[in-house]
Design a protein around this motif. Structure first.
Motif, mmCIF file in Angstrom:
data_model
loop_
_atom_site.group_PDB
_atom_site.id
_atom_site.type_symbol
_atom_site.label_atom_id
_atom_site.label_comp_id
_atom_site.label_asym_id
_atom_site.label_seq_id
_atom_site.Cartn_x
_atom_site.Cartn_y
_atom_site.Cartn_z
ATOM 1 N N SER A 58 27.929 -24.610 45.604
ATOM 2 C CA SER A 58 27.278 -25.817 45.081
ATOM 3 C C SER A 58 27.323 -25.863 43.561
ATOM 4 N N LYS A 80 37.824 -28.859 55.053
ATOM 5 C CA LYS A 80 36.702 -29.561 55.676
ATOM 6 C C LYS A 80 35.436 -28.704 55.656
ATOM 7 N N GLN A 83 34.000 -29.101 52.236
ATOM 8 C CA GLN A 83 33.495 -30.444 51.963
ATOM 9 C C GLN A 83 32.018 -30.605 52.310
ATOM 10 N N ILE A 84 31.465 -29.687 53.061
ATOM 11 C CA ILE A 84 30.029 -29.714 53.357
ATOM 12 C C ILE A 84 29.236 -29.744 52.053
ATOM 13 N N TYR A 85 29.712 -29.027 51.048
ATOM 14 C CA TYR A 85 28.998 -28.932 49.781
ATOM 15 C C TYR A 85 29.050 -30.239 48.989
ATOM 16 N N THR A 86 30.068 -31.047 49.192
ATOM 17 C CA THR A 86 30.140 -32.322 48.463
ATOM 18 C C THR A 86 29.025 -33.250 48.906
ATOM 19 N N HIS A 87 28.634 -33.175 50.157
ATOM 20 C CA HIS A 87 27.540 -34.001 50.672
ATOM 21 C C HIS A 87 26.239 -33.682 49.937
ATOM 22 N N ILE A 88 25.975 -32.409 49.733
ATOM 23 C CA ILE A 88 24.753 -31.982 49.050
ATOM 24 C C ILE A 88 24.751 -32.459 47.609
ATOM 25 N N ASN A 90 26.450 -34.994 46.346
ATOM 26 C CA ASN A 90 26.330 -36.452 46.332
ATOM 27 C C ASN A 90 24.889 -36.886 46.542
ATOM 28 N N GLU A 91 24.144 -36.201 47.402
ATOM 29 C CA GLU A 91 22.726 -36.515 47.605
ATOM 30 C C GLU A 91 21.944 -36.306 46.303
#
Length: 107
Positions: A58, A80, A83-88, A90-91
């Motif tokens: 992160s 993929k 990419q889980i970390y990009t969601h965090i 972006n939030e």
């Protein structure tokens, strides 16, 4: 920062075949030095090795490191997973943007 990591891990043997963490018998072994590093830094929160990996990825992303470099550093076989970390991140960006409010703005 890499110098800090080298100081924490110690000097690597000259032998290219030598293991970085000699005597590593199981995955829980890494928790021992991690616990010492956390206590030394004054952190009171319970942190696991998984939390450390998550924070590492992160922080890299938040500091502008591209997703493919992070994928490589994390040892992921598929982007993929990374990419889980990009969601965090972006939030966090959306939350930060929503803290701004302009008074008396007619829309």
């Amino acid at each position: 920062v890499i110098q800090q990591a080298l100081q924490l891990c110690g000097i690597r043997p000259d032998d290219d075949e030598a293991l970085v963490f000699e005597g590593l018998t199981d995955a829980s072994w890494i928790s021992r030095p991690l616990k010492v590093w956390i206590e030394t830094s004054g952190i009171k929160k319970h942190i696991t090795f998984h939390c450390g990996r998550h924070s590492y990825a992160s922080l890299l992303l938040e500091n502008g490191v591209d997703i493919y470099t992070i994928k490589s550093l994390m040892g992921h076989t598929n982007v993929k997973t990374t990419q889980i970390y990009t969601h965090i991140v972006n939030e966090q960006k959306e939350k930060a943007a929503n803290t701004l409010h302009i008074e008396n703005l007619d829309l």
